[in-house]
Motif scaffolding. Structure first.
Motif, short mmCIF file in Angstrom:
data_model
loop_
_atom_site.label_atom_id
_atom_site.label_comp_id
_atom_site.label_asym_id
_atom_site.label_seq_id
_atom_site.Cartn_x
_atom_site.Cartn_y
_atom_site.Cartn_z
N GLY A 175 0.81 -1.21 0.00
CA GLY A 175 0.00 0.00 0.00
C GLY A 175 0.85 1.26 0.00
O GLY A 175 0.40 2.31 -0.41
N GLN A 176 2.07 1.16 0.48
CA GLN A 176 3.02 2.28 0.49
C GLN A 176 4.13 2.07 -0.54
O GLN A 176 5.03 2.88 -0.63
CB GLN A 176 3.65 2.41 1.88
CG GLN A 176 2.68 2.69 2.98
CD GLN A 176 2.11 4.10 2.89
OE1 GLN A 176 2.76 5.02 2.43
NE2 GLN A 176 0.86 4.25 3.30
N GLY A 177 4.08 0.97 -1.24
CA GLY A 177 5.12 0.61 -2.20
C GLY A 177 5.42 -0.87 -2.06
O GLY A 177 4.75 -1.60 -1.32
N ILE A 178 6.42 -1.33 -2.77
CA ILE A 178 6.81 -2.74 -2.73
C ILE A 178 7.57 -2.99 -1.42
O ILE A 178 8.52 -2.29 -1.10
CB ILE A 178 7.68 -3.12 -3.94
CG1 ILE A 178 6.93 -2.84 -5.24
CG2 ILE A 178 8.12 -4.57 -3.86
CD1 ILE A 178 5.67 -3.67 -5.43
N GLU A 179 7.15 -4.04 -0.71
CA GLU A 179 7.80 -4.39 0.54
C GLU A 179 8.79 -5.53 0.30
O GLU A 179 8.53 -6.44 -0.50
CB GLU A 179 6.77 -4.82 1.59
CG GLU A 179 7.35 -4.97 2.97
CD GLU A 179 6.29 -5.24 4.03
OE1 GLU A 179 6.57 -4.93 5.18
OE2 GLU A 179 5.21 -5.75 3.70
N TYR A 180 9.93 -5.46 0.99
CA TYR A 180 11.00 -6.44 0.86
C TYR A 180 11.32 -7.02 2.23
O TYR A 180 11.12 -6.37 3.25
CB TYR A 180 12.27 -5.79 0.31
CG TYR A 180 12.11 -5.16 -1.05
CD1 TYR A 180 12.32 -5.91 -2.21
CD2 TYR A 180 11.74 -3.83 -1.19
CE1 TYR A 180 12.17 -5.33 -3.46
CE2 TYR A 180 11.59 -3.25 -2.44
CZ TYR A 180 11.81 -3.99 -3.56
OH TYR A 180 11.66 -3.43 -4.80
N ARG A 181 11.87 -8.24 2.23
CA ARG A 181 12.42 -8.82 3.46
C ARG A 181 13.89 -9.10 3.21
O ARG A 181 14.26 -9.82 2.28
CB ARG A 181 11.71 -10.11 3.86
CG ARG A 181 12.31 -10.68 5.17
CD ARG A 181 11.62 -11.92 5.71
NE ARG A 181 11.60 -12.98 4.73
CZ ARG A 181 10.49 -13.58 4.29
NH1 ARG A 181 9.32 -13.22 4.74
NH2 ARG A 181 10.56 -14.54 3.40
N LEU A 182 14.73 -8.54 4.06
CA LEU A 182 16.17 -8.75 3.99
C LEU A 182 16.56 -9.73 5.09
O LEU A 182 16.18 -9.55 6.25
CB LEU A 182 16.91 -7.42 4.19
CG LEU A 182 18.44 -7.48 4.25
CD1 LEU A 182 19.01 -7.94 2.91
CD2 LEU A 182 19.01 -6.13 4.64
N THR A 183 17.29 -10.76 4.71
CA THR A 183 17.78 -11.75 5.67
C THR A 183 19.30 -11.79 5.58
O THR A 183 19.85 -12.00 4.50
CB THR A 183 17.20 -13.14 5.37
OG1 THR A 183 15.77 -13.06 5.36
CG2 THR A 183 17.64 -14.16 6.43
N ILE A 184 19.95 -11.59 6.71
CA ILE A 184 21.42 -11.66 6.80
C ILE A 184 21.76 -12.82 7.72
O ILE A 184 21.26 -12.89 8.85
CB ILE A 184 22.03 -10.36 7.36
CG1 ILE A 184 21.62 -9.14 6.52
CG2 ILE A 184 23.55 -10.48 7.48
CD1 ILE A 184 22.22 -9.10 5.14
N PRO B 281 11.97 3.68 -0.69
CA PRO B 281 11.29 4.93 -1.06
C PRO B 281 10.99 4.98 -2.55
O PRO B 281 11.74 4.46 -3.37
CB PRO B 281 12.30 6.01 -0.66
CG PRO B 281 13.14 5.36 0.39
CD PRO B 281 13.22 3.92 0.01
N ILE B 282 9.88 5.60 -2.87
CA ILE B 282 9.48 5.71 -4.28
C ILE B 282 10.34 6.76 -4.95
O ILE B 282 10.56 7.85 -4.41
CB ILE B 282 7.99 6.05 -4.39
CG1 ILE B 282 7.17 4.92 -3.78
CG2 ILE B 282 7.59 6.32 -5.83
CD1 ILE B 282 5.70 5.22 -3.65
N CYS B 283 10.79 6.43 -6.14
CA CYS B 283 11.69 7.30 -6.89
C CYS B 283 11.01 7.70 -8.20
O CYS B 283 10.27 6.92 -8.79
CB CYS B 283 13.00 6.55 -7.17
SG CYS B 283 14.12 7.46 -8.22
N SER B 284 11.31 8.90 -8.67
CA SER B 284 10.71 9.38 -9.92
C SER B 284 11.16 8.57 -11.13
O SER B 284 10.49 8.57 -12.15
CB SER B 284 11.04 10.86 -10.12
OG SER B 284 12.44 11.02 -10.24
N THR B 285 12.29 7.87 -11.01
CA THR B 285 12.75 7.05 -12.13
C THR B 285 12.06 5.69 -12.15
O THR B 285 12.28 4.90 -13.05
CB THR B 285 14.28 6.83 -12.08
OG1 THR B 285 14.60 6.12 -10.89
CG2 THR B 285 15.02 8.14 -12.14
N GLY B 286 11.23 5.42 -11.14
CA GLY B 286 10.47 4.17 -11.10
C GLY B 286 11.36 2.96 -10.99
O GLY B 286 12.20 2.86 -10.11
N SER B 287 11.19 2.03 -11.91
CA SER B 287 11.91 0.77 -11.83
C SER B 287 13.36 0.88 -12.30
O SER B 287 14.08 -0.11 -12.29
CB SER B 287 11.18 -0.30 -12.65
OG SER B 287 11.15 0.09 -14.00
#
Length: 153
Positions: free
Chosen positions: A67-76, A118-124
């Motif tokens: 809903g706020q953008g694509i969510e990611y999960r980082l695992t280290i 964060p959403i960027c104006s260059t998109g993908s």
């Protein structure tokens, strides 16, 4: 007649020393230059490296639209992980500031975090880099740049 040339030569020498001196001193202090880091695309698969006797692995999973953008999960995963680990998200292809992402310890050597880039104006077209830190101190000896290309909505 010789005095003006000596003064100009002295001024040029001091100016050259002030410009090139710090670079020369930092090369001497750091010893040999560090090898250039290679990029490791986290969305193409996990990135693995070693720091001394410790094995490290970073993995990034796309969780979907939050809903706020694509969510990611980082695992280290790290055999010699510090007590606290922080991932700092930085724009690689365009500077957009620094976004700290605290990692929570899941088990003794596994840390995870969920975040939205964060959403960027260059998109993908936006490339992000993840730098690992122990508090405010960068983890030394990481031979890769952990990068990923932002997913579009």
């Amino acid at each position: 007649m010789l005095r003006p040339f000596l003064v100009v030569g002295l001024i040029l020498g001091l100016l050259s020393l002030s410009v090139f001196g710090p670079r020369l001193l930092s090369t001497i202090e750091n010893g040999a230059e560090q090898p250039e880091k290679r990029d490791c695309n986290l969305l193409a698969g996990p990135c693995e490296w070693t720091i001394g006797p410790d094995q490290w692995r970073a993995e990034l999973t796309v969780l979907g639209d939050s809903g706020q953008g694509i969510e990611y999960r980082l695992t280290i995963t790290a055999t010699g992980a510090p007590e606290r680990l922080l991932a700092v998200l930085r724009g690689e292809s365009m500077y957009m500031g620094e976004y700290p992402v605290p990692l929570a310890r899941e088990t003794g050597r596994v840390f995870t975090a969920r975040f939205t880039a964060p959403i960027c104006s260059t998109g993908s077209d936006m490339i992000w880099r993840i730098d690992l830190q122990q508090g405010q101190t960068p983890i030394e000896g990481v031979p890769v740049n952990l990068v990923f290309q932002a997913q579009s909505l």
